[in-house]
Design a protein around this motif. Structure first.
Motif, PDB file in Angstrom:
ATOM      1  N   ALA A  77      60.238   5.557  40.646  1.00 14.19           N
ATOM      2  CA  ALA A  77      59.508   4.470  41.310  1.00 14.19           C
ATOM      3  C   ALA A  77      58.025   4.771  41.231  1.00 14.19           C
ATOM      4  CB  ALA A  77      59.946   4.326  42.764  1.00 14.19           C
ATOM      5  N   LEU A  78      57.195   3.749  41.481  1.00 12.31           N
ATOM      6  CA  LEU A  78      55.751   3.936  41.390  1.00 12.31           C
ATOM      7  C   LEU A  78      55.251   4.894  42.457  1.00 12.31           C
ATOM      8  CD1 LEU A  78      53.056   2.985  40.044  1.00 12.31           C
ATOM      9  CD2 LEU A  78      52.910   1.306  41.904  1.00 12.31           C
ATOM     10  N   ASP A  79      55.699   4.690  43.706  1.00 19.62           N
ATOM     11  CA  ASP A  79      55.231   5.494  44.826  1.00 19.62           C
ATOM     12  C   ASP A  79      56.337   5.529  45.868  1.00 19.62           C
ATOM     13  OD1 ASP A  79      53.678   6.144  47.405  1.00 19.62           O
ATOM     14  OD2 ASP A  79      52.147   6.430  45.880  1.00 19.62           O
ATOM     15  N   VAL A  80      56.205   6.448  46.818  1.00 12.89           N
ATOM     16  CA  VAL A  80      57.225   6.568  47.843  1.00 12.89           C
ATOM     17  C   VAL A  80      57.267   5.328  48.738  1.00 12.89           C
ATOM     18  CG1 VAL A  80      55.674   7.758  49.464  1.00 12.89           C
ATOM     19  CG2 VAL A  80      58.142   8.073  49.649  1.00 12.89           C
ATOM     20  N   ASP A  81      56.124   4.619  48.884  1.00  9.15           N
ATOM     21  CA  ASP A  81      56.134   3.430  49.729  1.00  9.15           C
ATOM     22  C   ASP A  81      56.874   2.260  49.079  1.00  9.15           C
ATOM     23  OD1 ASP A  81      54.400   2.563  47.798  1.00  9.15           O
ATOM     24  OD2 ASP A  81      52.695   2.256  49.143  1.00  9.15           O
ATOM     25  N   ARG A  82      57.267   2.381  47.793  1.00  9.60           N
ATOM     26  CA  ARG A  82      58.116   1.358  47.178  1.00  9.60           C
ATOM     27  C   ARG A  82      59.522   1.426  47.765  1.00  9.60           C
ATOM     28  NH1 ARG A  82      55.320  -2.217  46.367  1.00  9.60           N
ATOM     29  NH2 ARG A  82      54.100  -0.978  47.832  1.00  9.60           N
ATOM     30  N   LEU A  83      59.951   2.633  48.170  1.00  5.90           N
ATOM     31  CA  LEU A  83      61.285   2.767  48.763  1.00  5.90           C
ATOM     32  C   LEU A  83      61.309   2.212  50.177  1.00  5.90           C
ATOM     33  CD1 LEU A  83      62.246   6.380  47.603  1.00  5.90           C
ATOM     34  CD2 LEU A  83      62.731   4.203  46.484  1.00  5.90           C
ATOM     35  N   ALA A  84      60.373   2.656  51.006  1.00  2.34           N
ATOM     36  CA  ALA A  84      60.301   2.230  52.402  1.00  2.34           C
ATOM     37  C   ALA A  84      58.967   2.671  52.967  1.00  2.34           C
ATOM     38  CB  ALA A  84      61.451   2.808  53.225  1.00  2.34           C
ATOM     39  N   ARG A  85      58.563   2.038  54.059  1.00  8.20           N
ATOM     40  CA  ARG A  85      57.324   2.428  54.729  1.00  8.20           C
ATOM     41  C   ARG A  85      57.600   3.300  55.954  1.00  8.20           C
ATOM     42  NH1 ARG A  85      52.470  -0.137  53.654  1.00  8.20           N
ATOM     43  NH2 ARG A  85      52.420  -0.685  51.449  1.00  8.20           N
ATOM     44  N   LEU A  87      59.128   6.518  57.722  1.00  2.00           N
ATOM     45  CA  LEU A  87      59.442   7.872  57.256  1.00  2.00           C
ATOM     46  C   LEU A  87      60.932   8.150  57.323  1.00  2.00           C
ATOM     47  CD1 LEU A  87      58.594  10.676  56.321  1.00  2.00           C
ATOM     48  CD2 LEU A  87      58.147  11.270  58.709  1.00  2.00           C
ATOM     49  N   GLY A  88      61.582   7.744  58.384  1.00  2.00           N
ATOM     50  CA  GLY A  88      63.025   7.976  58.500  1.00  2.00           C
ATOM     51  C   GLY A  88      63.799   7.290  57.394  1.00  2.00           C
ATOM     52  N   ASP A  89      63.413   6.037  57.066  1.00  2.00           N
ATOM     53  CA  ASP A  89      64.083   5.315  55.977  1.00  2.00           C
ATOM     54  C   ASP A  89      63.837   5.992  54.634  1.00  2.00           C
ATOM     55  OD1 ASP A  89      65.006   3.513  57.817  1.00  2.00           O
ATOM     56  OD2 ASP A  89      63.470   1.992  57.412  1.00  2.00           O
ATOM     57  N   GLN A  90      62.603   6.468  54.422  1.00  2.00           N
ATOM     58  CA  GLN A  90      62.297   7.152  53.167  1.00  2.00           C
ATOM     59  C   GLN A  90      63.169   8.390  52.976  1.00  2.00           C
ATOM     60  OE1 GLN A  90      58.133   8.026  53.191  1.00  2.00           O
ATOM     61  NE2 GLN A  90      57.499   5.872  53.175  1.00  2.00           N
ATOM     62  N   LEU A  91      63.287   9.189  54.029  1.00  2.00           N
ATOM     63  CA  LEU A  91      64.080  10.416  53.928  1.00  2.00           C
ATOM     64  C   LEU A  91      65.554  10.098  53.712  1.00  2.00           C
ATOM     65  CD1 LEU A  91      62.405  12.575  56.729  1.00  2.00           C
ATOM     66  CD2 LEU A  91      61.922  12.531  54.273  1.00  2.00           C
ATOM     67  N   TYR A  92      66.034   9.024  54.372  1.00  2.00           N
ATOM     68  CA  TYR A  92      67.444   8.653  54.192  1.00  2.00           C
ATOM     69  C   TYR A  92      67.720   8.233  52.752  1.00  2.00           C
ATOM     70  CZ  TYR A  92      71.485   5.548  54.140  1.00  2.00           C
ATOM     71  OH  TYR A  92      72.647   4.921  53.811  1.00  2.00           O
ATOM     72  N   VAL A  93      66.863   7.353  52.200  1.00  2.00           N
ATOM     73  CA  VAL A  93      67.071   6.874  50.831  1.00  2.00           C
ATOM     74  C   VAL A  93      66.961   8.026  49.834  1.00  2.00           C
ATOM     75  CG1 VAL A  93      66.165   5.373  49.020  1.00  2.00           C
ATOM     76  CG2 VAL A  93      66.311   4.536  51.372  1.00  2.00           C
ATOM     77  N   THR A  94      65.950   8.880  50.037  1.00  2.00           N
ATOM     78  CA  THR A  94      65.768  10.015  49.123  1.00  2.00           C
ATOM     79  C   THR A  94      66.978  10.948  49.144  1.00  2.00           C
ATOM     80  OG1 THR A  94      63.390   9.914  49.526  1.00  2.00           O
ATOM     81  CG2 THR A  94      64.239  11.913  48.512  1.00  2.00           C
ATOM     82  N   GLU A  95      67.510  11.197  50.333  1.00  2.00           N
ATOM     83  CA  GLU A  95      68.680  12.077  50.453  1.00  2.00           C
ATOM     84  C   GLU A  95      69.891  11.485  49.743  1.00  2.00           C
ATOM     85  OE1 GLU A  95      71.476  14.079  53.969  1.00  2.00           O
ATOM     86  OE2 GLU A  95      69.676  12.920  54.483  1.00  2.00           O
TER      87      GLU A  95
END
Length: 540
Positions: A77-85, A87-95
Motif C-alpha cells: 500500500a502507499l502508506d499505513v493510513d491507506r489501511l486505517a486511521r 491505531l487499533g484498526d491498523q494493528l489489527y489489519v497488519t496482524e
C-alpha cells in the motif's frame, strides 16, 4: 524472493481534492514497489470514495480474503493510513495480513515484525497517522465555525455539494458564499404561504394544487407533501440560515450503488450558528404559518370513526415520542409510537393508557377533562393569573413604560454626577477652560435629550390610567355554564386554547397547565406548573 503481490489503493473524495492521492498515482507507485521487491505478478484491490474510519470496505475485505488463502507473498500500500486511521484498526489489519504475507509501504518500510525496534517505529507511525486525522478534523471544524460566526454560509445544505434550497441560488464562491433570490421560485414560495395563511390548506392540498397548475417542482416531475413541508418549516425563508443545523450519522448497510448509508439528524439549537440571508416572506408570516399548521395537526380529522380528546397533546415521559390513538379489543387506547419495533431499534417499553376510565385504570380523556373543569370553575386561579397582568396589552405597555422611566431616571442622575465632577476638575485645574466648556456642552446636550424622553414617558403614563381588570365573577359564571354543557368539539377547543399537554409514565400522568397550580389526581396523575423550575427533569 518472487511471488504474487496484493496492491491495495484507497482514496476518499476529500483526500483526492486536498492531497492529490489519485488512484492512478497510487497504483503507479505501488506497482513500482512490487517490482523492486521481485513480485512476478500483482492483484489490485481498490476502494474509491471510502473513508478510513471503517474497516468494512469492499476493497480491503477482498484483500484480506485473498491474503487468507496463503497464495500471496506481499501486501503493498502507499502508506499505513491507506489501511486505517485508527491505531487499533491498523494493528489489527497488519496482524491479519502478516499471518500469511509480508506488508510493505511505498513511503516507508514496515521492517521486521519480529524486531521490537521496527515494531515500535511502526506503532509510532500509526499513532501519528491517527493524531493527524484528529487534528485535521479539529482544524476543519474550528475553521468552519469561525467562518460561520463571521456571517458567512459554510454549507448550503445537509451534505457537501448541496445545490441550495428552493427559491435561492447559491453562488458557490468559497471566499464570499451567499444566497440570491430566484424570483420565479420565490413567487411559488410566497404563493404556498398565502394558501396556508388565507385558506388554511394542508400539505396534501397544496401539493395537489401545485401539480394541477403544473408548477415545476424543485426536483423530479411532481410536487410531494415532503417538498411543501420543507418550504413551510425552513427558517431560511424569513431570512435566517442556520449553519451546522444537520449532523451526519453513519448507519448499517449500503445503498444499491454500494455507498455507505447515512442519516442526517438535526443538531440542538444552541449548536447552530444563524446567518442573515435575503428573506422571501416576513418572520410574522412564517410564525403564523407554523401556528396554523400546529392547529391543523391538532384538529380532529373529519370522518374519524372514534373520538379522542387528547390527540396531539400527549407525549411519552419515558422516550419523549408522541402518543397515538388506536382502537383496541378492550376499548380505545393511547399508545406510544416508540413501542412499535419498526419505529426504532430500541422500542419503548412504556404502557398504553385507556381513553376512557374502566374498573382498573383511569382514562386519560376523563381524568384530564375533570381537572380542566375544576380549574375553570375555580375563580381564584384565574384571578391570580390575570392579576399578574401578563395577559393584558395595556398592562404590558405600562410595565414597559415604567421600566423605561426607571432607566431614564438612572441615566439622568449619572449625567448630573458627571457634570458635577467636571466642575470639580475645573476648580482643581485638571481641565483647561476650553476643554471644560467642550465637555460641559456635550453633557448638557445629553441631559436635555434624556429630560425630554423622561417628560414624554411620564405623559404617556399619566394618560393611560389604571389597568382595568375584568369582572371575575361574571367571567366565572360564563365559563361554568359553557363547561358544564360542553360537547366534544368545545372540549377540544378549550384544550387547544389553553395549550394543555400531558406526559405519560408507567404509573402516572403529568399535566402541564397555563395556570400556576400543582395537584395530585387519584394518586396516579400529577399536575405541574409549566413555568415551574425543573420542568425538564420530571419526578420519577
Amino acid at each position: 524472493m518472487s511471488g504474487v503481490a496484493i496492491i491495495y489503493i484507497r482514496v476518499s473524495t476529500e483526500e483526492q481534492s486536498r492531497k492529490g492521492y489519485s488512484l492512478p498515482d497510487q497504483l503507479e507507485k505501488c506497482t513500482q514497489k512490487a517490482e523492486e521487491m521481485g513480485a512476478c505478478d500483482a492483484v489490485l484491490c481498490t476502494d474509491y470514495a471510502e473513508t478510513a474510519a471503517y474497516l468494512d470496505r469492499p476493497g480491503l475485505q477482498r484483500a484480506l480474503e485473498l491474503v487468507a488463502t496463503g497464495r500471496y507473498a506481499y501486501f503493498i500500500a502507499l502508506d499505513v493510513d491507506r489501511l486505517a486511521r485508527d491505531l487499533g484498526d491498523q494493528l489489527y489489519v497488519t496482524e491479519e495480513i502478516e499471518k500469511r504475507a509480508r506488508v510493505e509501504f511505498v513511503t516507508h518500510r514496515r521492517g521486521d515484525p519480529g524486531n521490537p525496534e521496527d515494531t515500535l517505529f511502526y506503532h509510532i507511525k500509526g499513532a501519528f497517522s491517527q493524531y493527524e486525522r484528529a487534528k485535521t478534523r479539529q482544524r476543519t471544524i474550528a475553521g468552519a465555525r469561525q467562518k460561520a460566526k463571521s456571517g458567512r454560509i459554510v454549507r448550503p445544505g445537509c451534505y457537501p455539494g448541496h445545490p441550495g434550497p428552493y427559491g435561492y441560488r447559491y453562488n458557490k464562491d468559497p471566499q464570499n458564499p451567499e444566497f440570491s433570490i430566484v424570483e420565479e421560485e420565490a413567487a411559488v414560495v410566497r404563493k404556498i404561504y398565502r394558501w396556508v395563511l388565507d385558506e388554511g390548506l394542508g400539505l396534501q392540498a397544496i401539493a395537489a394544487r401545485l401539480n394541477q397548475e403544473k408548477v415545476p417542482p424543485p426536483r423530479g416531475v411532481k410536487w410531494y407533501t415532503s417538498m411543501v413541508g420543507r418550504i413551510l418549516t425552513k427558517e431560511l425563508y424569513y431570512g435566517e440560515f442556520h449553519n451546522f443545523k444537520w449532523r451526519t450519522v453513519t448507519v448499517e448497510g449500503r445503498t444499491p450503488s454500494g455507498r455507505r448509508r447515512t442519516r442526517y439528524l438535526t443538531r440542538p439549537v444552541e449548536e447552530r450558528i444563524p446567518v442573515k440571508v435575503p428573506p422571501i416572506v416576513s418572520r410574522e408570516e412564517w410564525k403564523r404559518v407554523q401556528e396554523i399548521r400546529r392547529q391543523n395537526g391538532l384538529r380532529v380529522r373529519k370522518g374519524r370513526k372514534h373520538q379522542y380528546l387528547l390527540v396531539g397533546h400527549i407525549r411519552c415521559g419515558e422516550c419523549g415520542r408522541s402518543y397515538n390513538s388506536e382502537p383496541h379489543g378492550t376499548g380505545l387506547r393511547y399508545r406510544c409510537i416508540g413501542t412499535r419495533k419498526q419505529m426504532s431499534s430500541t422500542p419503548c417499553t412504556n404502557r398504553s393508557w385507556p381513553v376512557h376510565s374502566n374498573s382498573r385504570t383511569p382514562g386519560l380523556d376523563d381524568v384530564i377533562w375533570d381537572e380542566i373543569s375544576k380549574r375553570l370553575k375555580d375563580a381564584s386561579l384565574i384571578e391570580k393569573e390575570l392579576a399578574g397582568k401578563r395577559r393584558f396589552p395595556d398592562a404590558a405597555v405600562r410595565d414597559k413604560l415604567e421600566k423605561e422611566l426607571q432607566e431614564l431616571e438612572l441615566h439622568l442622575s449619572e449625567l448630573r454626577r458627571h457634570r458635577e465632577s467636571l466642575f470639580e476638575m475645573r476648580l482643581e485645574n485638571v481641565l483647561s477652560e476650553k476643554e471644560f466648556r467642550f465637555r460641559l456642552l456635550k453633557v448638557n446636550d445629553k441631559v436635555n435629550i434624556i429630560q425630554q424622553k423622561l417628560d414624554e414617558a411620564r405623559r404617556k403614563l399619566s394618560v393611560m390610567g389604571p389597568v382595568k381588570m375584568p369582572d371575575f365573577h361574571a367571567l366565572q359564571k360564563a365559563y361554568i355554564a359553557k363547561v358544564e354543557n360542553a360537547d366534544f368539539d368545545l372540549k377540544r377547543e378549550i384544550i387547544g386554547k389553553l395549550n394543555i399537554s400531558a406526559k405519560v409514565y408507567r404509573r402516572r400522568v403529568e399535566i402541564f397547565w397555563p395556570f400556576s397550580c400543582t395537584q395530585k389526581v387519584d394518586n396516579l396523575t400529577h399536575n405541574r406548573d409549566c413555568r415551574a423550575p425543573g420542568r425538564c427533569r420530571p419526578r420519577k
